[in-house]
Design a protein around this motif. Structure first.
Motif, mmCIF file in Angstrom:
data_model
loop_
_atom_site.group_PDB
_atom_site.id
_atom_site.type_symbol
_atom_site.label_atom_id
_atom_site.label_comp_id
_atom_site.label_asym_id
_atom_site.label_seq_id
_atom_site.Cartn_x
_atom_site.Cartn_y
_atom_site.Cartn_z
ATOM 1 N N PHE A 108 8.413 -14.165 2.384
ATOM 2 C CA PHE A 108 7.314 -13.213 2.484
ATOM 3 C C PHE A 108 7.324 -12.308 1.263
ATOM 4 O O PHE A 108 8.310 -11.620 0.996
ATOM 5 N N THR A 109 6.252 -12.334 0.495
ATOM 6 C CA THR A 109 6.118 -11.442 -0.656
ATOM 7 C C THR A 109 5.247 -10.267 -0.269
ATOM 8 O O THR A 109 4.044 -10.414 -0.036
ATOM 9 N N ASP A 110 5.856 -9.096 -0.160
ATOM 10 C CA ASP A 110 5.090 -7.908 0.237
ATOM 11 C C ASP A 110 4.602 -7.177 -1.004
ATOM 12 O O ASP A 110 5.270 -7.152 -2.031
ATOM 13 N N SER A 111 3.444 -6.591 -0.887
ATOM 14 C CA SER A 111 2.900 -5.800 -2.003
ATOM 15 C C SER A 111 2.961 -4.314 -1.706
ATOM 16 O O SER A 111 2.620 -3.493 -2.547
ATOM 17 N N SER A 112 3.406 -3.952 -0.504
ATOM 18 C CA SER A 112 3.518 -2.537 -0.147
ATOM 19 C C SER A 112 4.583 -2.383 0.929
ATOM 20 O O SER A 112 4.945 -3.342 1.616
ATOM 21 N N ASP A 113 5.066 -1.155 1.070
ATOM 22 C CA ASP A 113 6.050 -0.869 2.114
ATOM 23 C C ASP A 113 5.456 -1.112 3.498
ATOM 24 O O ASP A 113 6.141 -1.609 4.398
ATOM 25 N N GLU A 114 4.181 -0.773 3.659
ATOM 26 C CA GLU A 114 3.536 -0.957 4.968
ATOM 27 C C GLU A 114 3.476 -2.436 5.349
ATOM 28 O O GLU A 114 3.750 -2.793 6.499
ATOM 29 N N GLU A 115 3.146 -3.309 4.396
ATOM 30 C CA GLU A 115 3.107 -4.745 4.673
ATOM 31 C C GLU A 115 4.492 -5.267 5.057
ATOM 32 O O GLU A 115 4.629 -6.095 5.956
ATOM 33 N N TRP A 116 5.496 -4.777 4.345
ATOM 34 C CA TRP A 116 6.868 -5.210 4.621
ATOM 35 C C TRP A 116 7.294 -4.803 6.032
ATOM 36 O O TRP A 116 7.833 -5.607 6.784
ATOM 37 N N LEU A 117 7.023 -3.546 6.397
ATOM 38 C CA LEU A 117 7.386 -3.074 7.736
ATOM 39 C C LEU A 117 6.592 -3.802 8.811
ATOM 40 O O LEU A 117 7.115 -4.099 9.899
ATOM 41 N N ASN A 118 5.323 -4.121 8.526
ATOM 42 C CA ASN A 118 4.514 -4.881 9.492
ATOM 43 C C ASN A 118 5.099 -6.278 9.709
ATOM 44 O O ASN A 118 5.090 -6.796 10.827
ATOM 45 N N ARG A 119 5.586 -6.885 8.629
ATOM 46 C CA ARG A 119 6.195 -8.209 8.772
ATOM 47 C C ARG A 119 7.488 -8.128 9.580
ATOM 48 O O ARG A 119 7.791 -9.007 10.394
ATOM 49 N N ILE A 120 8.256 -7.063 9.356
ATOM 50 C CA ILE A 120 9.464 -6.853 10.152
ATOM 51 C C ILE A 120 9.098 -6.726 11.627
ATOM 52 O O ILE A 120 9.725 -7.346 12.500
ATOM 53 N N ASN A 121 8.058 -5.928 11.926
ATOM 54 C CA ASN A 121 7.603 -5.775 13.309
ATOM 55 C C ASN A 121 7.226 -7.122 13.926
ATOM 56 O O ASN A 121 7.568 -7.416 15.082
ATOM 57 N N HIS A 122 6.527 -7.934 13.147
ATOM 58 C CA HIS A 122 6.099 -9.259 13.623
ATOM 59 C C HIS A 122 7.299 -10.136 13.968
ATOM 60 O O HIS A 122 7.335 -10.769 15.041
ATOM 61 N N GLU A 123 8.300 -10.173 13.078
ATOM 62 C CA GLU A 123 9.461 -11.030 13.299
ATOM 63 C C GLU A 123 10.336 -10.510 14.436
ATOM 64 O O GLU A 123 10.933 -11.306 15.172
ATOM 65 N N VAL A 124 10.410 -9.210 14.599
ATOM 66 C CA VAL A 124 11.187 -8.629 15.706
ATOM 67 C C VAL A 124 10.623 -9.074 17.044
ATOM 68 O O VAL A 124 11.364 -9.480 17.956
ATOM 69 N N GLU A 125 9.295 -9.028 17.168
ATOM 70 C CA GLU A 125 8.656 -9.443 18.425
ATOM 71 C C GLU A 125 8.707 -10.959 18.617
ATOM 72 O O GLU A 125 9.015 -11.451 19.699
ATOM 73 N N LYS A 126 8.436 -11.688 17.559
ATOM 74 C CA LYS A 126 8.396 -13.148 17.631
ATOM 75 C C LYS A 126 9.750 -13.750 17.996
ATOM 76 O O LYS A 126 9.839 -14.664 18.814
ATOM 77 N N ASN A 127 10.822 -13.229 17.414
ATOM 78 C CA ASN A 127 12.152 -13.817 17.587
ATOM 79 C C ASN A 127 13.066 -13.006 18.499
ATOM 80 O O ASN A 127 14.257 -13.306 18.596
ATOM 81 N N ASN A 128 12.482 -12.012 19.179
ATOM 82 C CA ASN A 128 13.257 -11.179 20.108
ATOM 83 C C ASN A 128 14.522 -10.644 19.430
ATOM 84 O O ASN A 128 15.645 -10.798 19.921
ATOM 85 N N ILE A 129 14.335 -10.013 18.269
ATOM 86 C CA ILE A 129 15.437 -9.501 17.470
ATOM 87 C C ILE A 129 16.115 -8.327 18.185
ATOM 88 O O ILE A 129 15.450 -7.458 18.748
ATOM 89 N N ASP A 130 17.445 -8.323 18.137
ATOM 90 C CA ASP A 130 18.218 -7.224 18.722
ATOM 91 C C ASP A 130 18.472 -6.097 17.741
ATOM 92 O O ASP A 130 18.476 -4.925 18.126
ATOM 93 N N ILE A 131 18.717 -6.458 16.479
ATOM 94 C CA ILE A 131 19.096 -5.438 15.517
ATOM 95 C C ILE A 131 18.579 -5.779 14.119
ATOM 96 O O ILE A 131 18.619 -6.937 13.703
#
Length: 386
Positions: free
Chosen positions: A58-81
């Motif tokens: 994932f190539t992010d162009s802003s901090d907001e995009e990067w954090l949004n991608r983190i949010n997406h992966e946390v929900e998708k993969n049921n991330i603990d930490i």
């Protein structure tokens, strides 16, 4: 408290860091860990690792995009930490953590002001002087400004205030003429710090903290170095030294540190004191050594962040060689290759065998890049000759 037997899913959001393999190697020593990686490096060899559940380019162009991608992966993969591994990732997470939907899944972190103090050698120097923490006499120089040359005693070391890693940007000056030429002609791109050159030996203290208290630590003393000046250790001994941990406790308490850190110190032969040079607010090149000595910092960081209690592991006072250190050792003593037990238990080679495909790709990529670099270098030289 949560159960320690449950599988733990870890998201590393800054997987483009060269520290990724080191952290994954440490986590691979634990059976109940699933590792997910977000990286802006599409062709990184670690996407072939046995121990990476999913490698997300994932190539992010802003901090907001990067954090949004983190949010997406946390929900998708049921991330603990969520655990960053390098200082840039830590700083971005700390600065923009309000954009995370599940802040409770974020690793324990220091406040932004405390992180900035640790990450900036100039701010850290002022902090240590104000809190009577032993450190080298220094002078902080702003960009496009000249130091006060009359107050400097030589020799001195000049460093960028923000750590570039592996000794990059560090220079030694024996006299005023060289230092004046450096500031007048080179014009450093950023703030620098001039530190007195300490004659002695360097030593490091690695810590995991919570609210300023050290939960666990290892102390390492280098016994083998590369030929490059000021570079990281490639061979070390895990040791114990009360004076070092006392100074480190005072420092980490004074900045109310939470998380992991690597602290560089020097033993000053002049006054027989250990002096703190800098804090690396990230994982370090020899994190694997601590893990093999019984203190698996990435895993214990996960447990601390998940509020899972653990007994402080007993440290084994071992020696350790990185792959570079192992090769140098064998080059100096070819018979060392027959010391199989040591190589398998006290070097990074054991991780190569555990993850052969990723390391095969790493070797191929390294060889290919080296070949291309030499090829174009030779081509340019031939053109100049003609």
């Amino acid at each position: 408290m949560k159960s320690k037997s449950k599988s733990i899913s870890v998201l590393i959001p800054d997987g483009e860091s060269s520290f990724l393999q080191i952290v994954v190697n440490c986590l691979s020593l634990v059976k109940n860990i699933k590792i997910f990686v977000i990286s802006s490096n599409k062709s990184d060899f670690m996407k072939y690792s046995f121990f990476v559940e999913e490698y997300i380019f994932f190539t992010d162009s802003s901090d907001e995009e990067w954090l949004n991608r983190i949010n997406h992966e946390v929900e998708k993969n049921n991330i603990d930490i969520i655990i960053p591994i390098f200082q840039n990732g830590f700083k971005r997470i700390i600065k923009h953590q309000k954009l995370l939907k599940n802040k409770d899944k974020l690793c324990v972190l220091p406040a932004l002001s405390d992180f900035n103090t640790a990450n900036d050698k100039g701010l850290l120097y002022y902090h240590m002087k104000a809190n009577s923490i032993p450190c080298p006499n220094s002078q902080v120089v702003k960009q496009n400004k000249l130091p006060n040359f009359s107050e400097i005693e030589y020799p001195v070391i000049v460093k960028p205030v923000e750590n570039l890693g592996d000794g990059r940007g560090i220079q030694l000056f024996q006299d005023g003429e060289g230092l004046k030429n450096y500031y007048n002609c080179s014009k450093p791109a950023g703030k620098t710090i001039i530190q007195e050159f300490i004659r002695g030996y360097d030593i490091g203290c690695n810590v995991l903290c919570l609210n300023g208290d050290i939960l666990t630590y290892t102390i390492q003393k280098g016994n083998l170095f590369s030929n490059k000046k000021f570079s990281a250790q490639i061979g070390l001994d895990i040791v114990e030294e009360d004076l070092i941990i006392d100074a480190t406790r005072k420092l980490m308490k004074s900045i109310n540190w939470s998380g992991i850190a690597n602290i560089d110190l020097m033993f000053d032969e002049k006054d027989s004191k250990f002096k703190i040079l800098e804090i690396n607010p990230r994982f370090w090149m020899t994190t694997e050594a601590s893990a093999l000595a019984g203190i698996n910092f990435p895993y214990l960081y996960c447990l601390t962040s998940l509020k899972i209690e653990f007994e402080n592991p007993k440290v084994k006072f071992i020696s350790f060689l990185t792959l570079h250190g192992l090769l140098k050792k064998i080059k100096n003593n070819p018979l060392f290759v027959f010391n199989i037990n040591y190589i398998m238990n006290n070097t990074a080679f054991r991780f190569v065998l555990k993850d052969p495909i990723a390391n095969f790709y790493k070797l191929i990529c390294y060889r290919l890049l080296k070949y291309c670099k030499n090829y174009f270098k030779d081509s340019n030289q031939n053109k100049r000759v003609k």
